[in-house]
Design an enzyme around this catalytic site. Structure first.
Site, PDB file in Angstrom:
ATOM      1  CB  CYS A 211      -6.333 -25.657   7.208  1.00 26.58           C
ATOM      2  SG  CYS A 211      -6.658 -25.526   8.974  1.00 26.58           S
TER       3      CYS A 211
ATOM      4  CG  ASP B 184      -0.203   0.200   2.522  1.00 23.87           C
ATOM      5  OD1 ASP B 184       1.048   0.268   2.518  1.00 23.87           O
ATOM      6  OD2 ASP B 184      -0.866   0.279   3.565  1.00 23.87           O
TER       7      ASP B 184
ATOM      8  CG  HIS C 258      -8.751 -22.438  10.882  1.00 24.78           C
ATOM      9  ND1 HIS C 258      -9.287 -23.535  10.237  1.00 24.78           N
ATOM     10  CD2 HIS C 258      -9.810 -21.640  11.206  1.00 24.78           C
ATOM     11  CE1 HIS C 258     -10.604 -23.418  10.201  1.00 24.78           C
ATOM     12  NE2 HIS C 258     -10.948 -22.277  10.778  1.00 24.78           N
TER      13      HIS C 258
END
Lengths: 373, 373
Positions: free
Chosen positions: A307, A94, A336
């Site tokens: 996961c 950014d 996760h």
């Protein structure tokens, strides 16, 4: 600009969802996608080999934080941010504009640029668009963002109008100052919740030679519904052949609905920040892992999740880690939650390719997973 | 006891170093070895898949902490500590005795057991040797330690003498109370820095049916040299056919010299605790990664190290992580420091097999790596 082509490979018939491929200096990026945030050149608690396994395509890092520590010159000396942080896929930085406006107690804004104080040591700095480009080019991400002026919510319309004009002026100066051939530069659309100002913003910068467009000034405190009153027409007004990046949005349901509106890219600290506070995303909705209901629960966080955390660790164990403040709790939950958003956007991509995105979104919106985060 | 045989496969001719194999319910354990400490069922900041890659053979966990949170009944309900923490190799639990004596402000000691207060909520608890065995059998490690009375340094000889007798009495009661067939039970030798009391301790328990022996009451504040005044004869007096575990020692040089004295097993929080404070072990000695000298240093932590951290990350980057308090700094340093001790002990094993341990130790003691930690 052909250096960073964006190719649409599928568009949904019943929504504005798009499935595209953006070519960067570090490989192809498949959209729509979620980008994990590595504020200070690290996604908190997650090693880059794990990010690879999770399927992250782009990591976002913050120019404001990197500028303060360790400094862009040091990163350049290290061989650029990819080498410094050991990440060989794409990176987006950014501009730091949003953080300056949201973090700094005192800032002085002028036509020429913005003066701000460091949150680390209180030192004064002055960024022109040209200086910001110099910094981002030193850092060396694959995608840089123009310096812009982000407005808050609620905000007076006149202030937002001025920010639209200033952001466009700065965007043009960034385009002139930006010379790094292996780095794409995105413009940023502002305009807050005002449809006419959003259109004015796009009129000012939509035809310029940016490789893509950030959509800023949303997700700054307004209700999600209010964003969706103008987001679809913002997307419709932007060039079709360039990616659209809705900045700072990480709520799963908002992501899926924004994809339907025509957004291609997302980033947010939500999955990792909430993980550090003990929150798990799940197909049954948000879970607070401090809750006593999980003490004797030896099932995975989310039975529908593939996961590593869900394959090997129980809710009971994660609750133990969270309540004893063990680092591993934040680590496992971060992985996760990132998997959750990366998998969700991968499934969105597949649904668009199959022409079934409207049904996919409908199913989602009527599921318990659609709870707000 | 033949359930957990300890086979010596090599002994060094010029030192008392031994190379052995202990059979446990979760595989063979090759000695001498270092055991990473996972106090609350997690090695802080290190996932178990990383511990696998690092070559950890045994993880140590603390009965005192697990007793308080999440509680032994919960761990048993989860299927035991291996399942709970996702670790499929061997686990050793200490008895908690050392922590009770070092953490509790107020404890009441009697012939029957020890009363102590929880550091979590101040609640009162009473452990007899039998109760301690019940707890450790519920937790389900491969190796349990007898409840003992550890003495401090300096300490009056009469106090140490009483602790030797009490520890032996408790050791016998532990042997009677311990019934779990898939769990080995180790006795613990006490006696502080007093050679005669060390011998008395071994006379009391050395011939008992333990699977191995902890050597406690060292590394409690005394100079390392003082420990080495008695450690060799302690080892010599212990049965040859059972492993010897020097509790709480993790300083690399102390480990190597203790191996020469005949020690087989080590554990310590040193590598992970110092990592969280920004310290790296290295072949050039201890490194404080907060130091400004590393700002522009793009080399690995230790050029001689083959660990993942040293292959992929620079000193400059790790300094950045440490000074900005990013979790990844502690994670990468923990993995590196653990690798350092696991690799060091693997090289010690190889040297013993090759009959070159004396030379290996000499080289070490004259190298910059031999600095104290």
């Amino acid at each position: 600009m052909t250096a960073f082509p964006y190719k649409l490979i599928a568009t949904d018939a019943r929504t504005s969802a798009r499935r595209g491929v953006l070519t960067t200096a570090h490989g192809e990026v498949h959209t729509p996608l979620f980008m994990p945030v590595g504020t200070r050149a690290t996604v908190k608690g997650v090693q880059t080999d794990k990010l690879h396994e999770l399927g992250a395509q782009v990591v976002l890092s913050n120019t404001y934080h990197l500028f303060l520590r360790p400094g862009p010159e040091l990163i350049a000396e290290a061989g650029g941010l990819h080498t410094f942080m050991n990440w060989d896929r794409a990176i987006l930085t950014d501009s730091g504009g949003f953080l300056i406006f949201s973090l700094a107690d005192t800032l002085k804004l002028s036509e020429d640029g913005v003066e701000f104080r460091s949150i680390v040591d209180g030192s004064k700095h002055f960024w022109t668009p040209e200086e910001n480009m110099r910094i981002q080019q030193l850092i060396g991400a694959d995608i840089a963002m123009q310096l812009d002026q982000c407005t808050a919510y609620p905000e007076e319309k006149d202030v937002v109008r001025a920010a639209v004009k200033r952001s466009a002026d700065w965007g043009k100066r960034c385009l002139v100052a930006h010379t790094r051939a292996d780095q794409a530069l995105f413009g940023i659309v502002q305009g807050g919740v005002f449809a006419d100002l959003r259109h004015e913003s796009i009129e000012r910068i939509g035809e310029l030679n940016f490789a893509g467009f950030g959509i800023g000034g949303y997700s700054v405190g307004e209700p999600h519904e209010l964003m969706f009153e103008t987001l679809p027409e913002v997307c419709a007004a932007l060039p079709k052949d360039k990616p659209r990046y809705l900045m700072g949005v990480g709520n799963p349901t908002t992501i899926l609905n924004a994809i339907a509106a025509g957004v291609d890219m997302f980033d947010c600290v939500l999955p990792t920040r909430t993980a550090r506070m003990g929150t798990a995303f799940s197909s049954a909705g948000r879970m607070n892992m401090r809750n006593a209901q999980y003490i004797h629960d030896f099932g995975p966080l989310d039975p529908e999740c593939s996961c590593d955390t869900c394959q090997h660790y129980s809710r009971s164990y994660i609750r133990h880690l969270v309540t004893t403040k063990e680092m591993l709790g934040a680590i496992l939950l971060s992985q996760h939650n990132l998997h959750y958003l990366l998998d969700l956007t991968a499934r969105a991509r597949a649904a668009i390719e199959e022409g079934s995105y409207a049904a996919f979104l409908n199913d989602w919106n009527s599921s318990p997973a659609a709870h707000d985060y």
